[in-house]
Each structure stands twice: as C-alpha cells, then as structure tokens.
Design a protein around this motif. Structure first.
Motif, short mmCIF file in Angstrom:
data_model
loop_
_atom_site.label_atom_id
_atom_site.label_comp_id
_atom_site.label_asym_id
_atom_site.label_seq_id
_atom_site.Cartn_x
_atom_site.Cartn_y
_atom_site.Cartn_z
N LEU A 75 0.84 -1.20 0.00
CA LEU A 75 0.00 0.00 0.00
C LEU A 75 0.88 1.25 0.00
CD1 LEU A 75 -2.97 1.03 0.24
CD2 LEU A 75 -2.61 1.07 2.73
N TYR A 76 0.72 2.08 -1.04
CA TYR A 76 1.50 3.32 -1.13
C TYR A 76 0.85 4.41 -0.28
CZ TYR A 76 4.44 1.37 -4.77
OH TYR A 76 5.34 0.60 -5.45
N LEU A 77 1.71 5.28 0.27
CA LEU A 77 1.27 6.33 1.19
C LEU A 77 1.38 7.70 0.53
CD1 LEU A 77 3.16 5.05 4.37
CD2 LEU A 77 0.76 4.69 3.79
N PRO A 78 0.75 8.73 1.11
CA PRO A 78 0.90 10.09 0.59
C PRO A 78 2.38 10.51 0.57
CG PRO A 78 -0.87 9.99 2.20
CD PRO A 78 -0.19 8.67 2.24
N GLU A 79 2.75 11.34 -0.37
CA GLU A 79 4.15 11.73 -0.55
C GLU A 79 4.76 12.36 0.69
OE1 GLU A 79 4.56 14.15 -3.99
OE2 GLU A 79 3.95 12.58 -5.40
N ASN A 80 3.93 13.08 1.45
CA ASN A 80 4.47 13.79 2.62
C ASN A 80 4.57 12.90 3.86
OD1 ASN A 80 1.68 13.56 2.93
ND2 ASN A 80 1.53 15.42 4.18
N CYS A 81 4.31 11.61 3.71
CA CYS A 81 4.26 10.71 4.86
C CYS A 81 5.30 9.61 4.70
CB CYS A 81 2.85 10.12 5.01
SG CYS A 81 2.74 8.85 6.27
N ASP A 82 6.36 9.67 5.46
CA ASP A 82 7.39 8.63 5.42
C ASP A 82 6.84 7.33 6.00
OD1 ASP A 82 10.31 7.72 5.30
OD2 ASP A 82 9.83 7.43 7.42
N SER A 83 7.12 6.20 5.34
CA SER A 83 6.53 4.92 5.76
C SER A 83 6.97 4.53 7.17
CB SER A 83 6.90 3.81 4.77
OG SER A 83 8.29 3.56 4.77
N ARG A 84 8.20 4.87 7.55
CA ARG A 84 8.66 4.51 8.91
C ARG A 84 7.91 5.32 9.95
NH1 ARG A 84 14.94 4.52 9.44
NH2 ARG A 84 14.69 2.52 8.35
N THR A 85 7.72 6.61 9.68
CA THR A 85 6.94 7.46 10.60
C THR A 85 5.51 6.97 10.70
OG1 THR A 85 8.30 9.37 10.02
CG2 THR A 85 6.17 9.82 11.04
N PHE A 86 4.94 6.62 9.55
CA PHE A 86 3.56 6.14 9.52
C PHE A 86 3.42 4.85 10.33
CE2 PHE A 86 -0.09 4.00 7.57
CZ PHE A 86 -1.02 5.04 7.50
N LYS A 87 4.37 3.94 10.15
CA LYS A 87 4.34 2.68 10.89
C LYS A 87 4.40 2.94 12.39
CE LYS A 87 7.94 0.65 12.12
NZ LYS A 87 9.25 -0.01 12.27
N ASN A 88 5.27 3.83 12.81
CA ASN A 88 5.41 4.11 14.24
C ASN A 88 4.15 4.74 14.82
OD1 ASN A 88 8.00 3.08 14.21
ND2 ASN A 88 8.96 5.08 13.88
N GLU A 89 3.52 5.61 14.06
CA GLU A 89 2.28 6.24 14.53
C GLU A 89 1.17 5.20 14.67
OE1 GLU A 89 1.22 9.52 12.07
OE2 GLU A 89 2.84 10.81 12.81
N LEU A 90 1.09 4.29 13.71
CA LEU A 90 0.09 3.22 13.81
C LEU A 90 0.35 2.34 15.03
CD1 LEU A 90 -0.40 1.91 10.16
CD2 LEU A 90 -2.08 3.08 11.58
N ALA A 91 1.62 2.04 15.28
CA ALA A 91 1.96 1.17 16.41
C ALA A 91 1.51 1.78 17.73
CB ALA A 91 3.46 0.92 16.43
N GLU A 92 1.53 3.10 17.83
CA GLU A 92 1.09 3.77 19.06
C GLU A 92 -0.40 3.54 19.30
OE1 GLU A 92 2.19 7.83 18.63
OE2 GLU A 92 4.35 7.45 18.85
N THR A 93 -1.15 3.26 18.25
CA THR A 93 -2.59 2.99 18.40
C THR A 93 -2.88 1.49 18.49
OG1 THR A 93 -3.04 2.87 16.02
CG2 THR A 93 -3.07 5.06 17.04
N GLY A 94 -1.82 0.66 18.45
CA GLY A 94 -2.01 -0.78 18.56
C GLY A 94 -2.23 -1.48 17.24
#
Length: 455
Positions: free
Chosen positions: A386-405
């Motif tokens: 799944l591709y993400l918006p250009e302004n959203c780094d995949s590692r940052t996105f993964k970490n933010e998701l992990a904070e929500t479980g």
C-alpha cells in the motif's frame, strides 16, 4: 459442601479420596474454580486424620486436578484457563497485527487430530518416526513428496533431487552455507524478504540489490550487477514477490535465465508464499532445472507451526546440500514429516488450501471495499503493498500506527543495502484473527492516511 463417598472403596485412603474427587470433576459435579472443603472439616466428616486429607489433596494437585491458593484453600483447576496460560506466547504485543504473514487456522486442527489418531494405531509408524536418521530420511516420505510435486506441477521429478528442510528460512540458510563463503556476493531483489537480508549479514555474505519495477526484476540491471560483482547466487520470488506482490513476467523469466547461464549464476527460486490455486504459474525450476534451486514450504500453505519445507535441486548439488543439512540439524524430524505426508496423501493439504483461498477472497473484498481505488492485484497472496501520501514517510507512519495498537511493515524492513525505499507499507490480510479485526485495523490505516493527506 461436597463430601466424597468412600464407602466400599479399597486401597490407601488418600488415593481413594483423590479418585472420588477426580471422578466428581470429570462428571462435572465439581465445577472449575470450586473450593474444596477445608482439610480439618473434611477429616471430621469422614472420620479420617487430617494427614490423610492432606495427602489426598497433594495427590489431586500432582494429577493436575486442583491448584492450592496460599491463604485461601484448594480449588478445582480451570483447565481451559490453564491451557490458555500455558500456550500463550511469551512475546505478545497485543493489538491488531497486520505484520504477520500466515495462514489462518481454519480446518487444520481437525486434520491434525485425525492424523494423530491414525498414528496411534500404527506401531510400525510410531517406531519409525521416533528413530534417528541421517539427512536422507524415510523412503515413504520422499516418495510421497515426489508424487505430490509431480501431480501438482505435471513434472517427472526424480526423488534424488529432493531434500526436506525445516521450512523456507532454514532452506535459505542451508543453501548459503553450502554454496557460498564469507565475503561472497549474492544478488537479491532490491526489496526483499527481510530475514534473508539478516541471514546474509550474519553469514557475512554481501547482499547486492537488483532493481525492480512493476514487472519484477529488471534484466538489464541484473546483467550489470553480474558484471560488477560476479555473484554465485541470485535470489528471487518470481511467482509472488515479497513484499510488493508483483509477479515476474514471462518474457523476463526467460531473460533472467539466459543472463544467469551467461554469468554462471545459480538461481534460488523462493516459492513459499501462498498463491491461490487458480493463480499459480509454472516455476522457474521447470524451465531451468540445471541452475535453479527451488524452495517450497508448508508453513504458508497449511499452518505456520508446521516448520517443514523442501528443496528441488540440480543433482550435482545434492552432496553439498546434504552435508550442509547434516551440519545444520542432522535431519528433519520424521514425526513432522509423517504428519505432512499424511496430509499430502489423504487430501487434507488441498482441502486446507481451498479453505484458505475462500477466506482470503473474503478478506480481499473487505480490503477493496475499504480502499476502492487500490489497483487490483494480478496475484492475491496474503500481503498487500500500500502506497502512502508523498508527505508521509513509511517509517513514521508505521510508528504512529503502532502507538494505536496497529502493526504493519514499513518499506525499510525489506530494503537491501542502499536501494531506494518506496513510500509504502506491507499489510498482511491474514494477520488479524477475524474479519472484524481486519476491518478495524484497515479503518485505522485509512483514517491515518486521510489525516496525512489533509496536512
């Protein structure tokens, strides 16, 4: 208060008491978590010594019927809860895991039970699977795998080219050990199975990325890397690429084989990822059997806990591979192999594959409903790229998701060397146990993407 009736029973009184209590538990007369009478009161009721009651309660505990609670008394053990605790993973982060690429447990328990029951009535089989062997194993196991592969791929495969392993990861480690040395270069797809990257690092092999696009590995870059590094091996996943899900096109398969022949490079064809029956294609090993090492596994096709895989090898490599296997583990457990071979022979493997395929199709319907603009995949395996918006780094996105479980894999996990990292994450549709859990996890991801697009 339950008072056991021991009238007419013979034998040591403490054992008689333990028997009566255990029978009451089996009948359901004494429910889980029921507190047993105090030792002093029960000794008075039965006219026996407190010491006899103490020994009876100790015997019940030894049998696993009861559990003592300090300061409270003795209770009937809740075996369901106890089993849940016993079989609970040591490392469990909870939440919704869309990292884990695995077949869901559907009808496998029934097949396991049936095979174990059959094994109970076969003393010759029991004796064989408990014995010690070298890497060749048992004749029947080898023949069963040979027959199954020949029927599956319409081959005429000789059993001498087969070797059992403890799953795909073990097979890869054995191949590297047998065919390469420290410092050797190995060509990998630029985005690749993360644990193989780790294996190369641990064995001090140089992992060299080869460029990819929407058709898979790019032949021109493969030729360039062969010229630069003179590698011994090329690793690729042509049927369904991990993590992108791309299938290598037919024209490129032939070009890659030609290039590998020209530069004397052996191909490791990793085909462990689940592919639905109506989407399978012939493997590379059927086109170039002399230079291809084919790796398959039942961990993705039957159950993750079945750590059994196999290799189809060029005959010339058999001695070296057997030696590496003996160095690694001596031989694969014949007990595991026997169970797998029973499933191959009695149709259980195909039945489970069909069950997995039906469940996977239902989960893809959920995914496409949640992400209707996502490109329809030519090959629908367990994972979605799944591709993400250009302004959203995949590692940052993964970490933010992990904070929500909610847990996913970012593209960096699959990166070989300094290969360019696409802005994408890998979702495993079979990671969540239920469809409802999958819906919830996908909704979290969809909402998070929408939030990034508003920034």
């Amino acid at each position: 208060m339950f008072v056991p009736d021991i009238v007419g029973r013979v034998g040591p009184k403490y054992k008689v008491l333990a028997d009566v209590f255990e029978e009451a538990v089996i009948r359901g007369e004494l429910k889980p978590n029921t507190k047993l009478p105090s030792q002093r009161i029960l000794s008075y009721q039965l006219g026996v010594t407190v010491g006899t009651i103490t020994r009876a309660y100790q015997e019940l505990e030894r049998r696993g019927v009861t559990v003592p609670v300090v300061g409270s008394g003795t209770y009937v053990k809740d075996k369901v809860k106890t089993q849940e605790e016993y079989y609970h993973p040591i490392a469990s982060r909870g939440g919704m895991d869309l990292c884990l690429c695995r077949p869901l447990i559907l009808g496998q328990q029934k097949r396991l039970s049936e095979s174990l029951e059959a094994l109970v009535s076969e003393p010759n089989a029991q004796r064989a699977v408990l014995d010690y062997f070298i890497s060749d194993g048992l004749q029947g196991h080898s023949t069963t795998l040979q027959t199954w592969l020949n029927e599956r791929w319409q081959w005429d495969l000789d059993a001498s080219r087969l070797l059992w392993t403890y799953g795909g990861q073990h097979a890869l480690s054995v191949v590297l050990q047998a065919l390469t040395r420290s410092g050797d270069s190995i060509l990998l797809e630029g985005l690749c199975y993360g644990e193989l990257i780790n294996t190369c690092a641990q064995q001090e092999r140089k992992a060299v990325p080869v460029a990819m696009d929407e058709e898979g590995l790019i032949p021109d870059d493969l030729a360039l890397q062969c010229q630069r590094h003179r590698p011994r091996l090329l690793y690729l996943t042509p049927s369904i690429q991990n993590p992108t899900g791309v299938r290598l096109s037919d024209s490129r398969r032939l070009k890659i084989i030609e290039i590998c022949r020209r530069f004397d490079v052996l191909i490791i064809e990793d085909d462990v990822m689940y592919c639905q029956p109506d989407e399978r294609c012939s493997p590379l090993v059927s086109i170039a059997p002399d230079i291809t090492l084919y790796i398959g596994s039942f961990s993705k096709y039957f159950a993750g806990g079945v750590r059994v895989g196999y290799m189809v090898l060029p005959s010339t490599l058999q001695p070296a591979m057997k030696q590496a296997l003996r160095t690694s583990c001596m031989h694969v457990s014949p007990l595991l192999l026997d169970l797998v071979c029973r499933w191959l022979s009695n149709g259980a493997m195909e039945q489970v594959e069909e069950e997995i395929a039906r469940e996977l199709k239902a989960r893809y319907r959920i995914f496409y409903k949640m992400f209707p603009t996502h490109k329809r995949l030519a090959v629908s395996g367990f994972n979605v790229w799944l591709y993400l918006p250009e302004n959203c780094d995949s590692r940052t996105f993964k970490n933010e998701l992990a904070e929500t479980g909610v847990f996913v894999r970012d593209a960096y996990f699959f990166r070989v060397g300094s290969y360019p990292v696409p802005n994408a994450i890998r979702l495993s549709l079979t990671g969540p146990v239920s469809r409802d859990e999958l819906k919830t996890g996908l909704q979290f991801i969809k909402d998070k993407i929408a939030a990034w697009r508003r920034l």
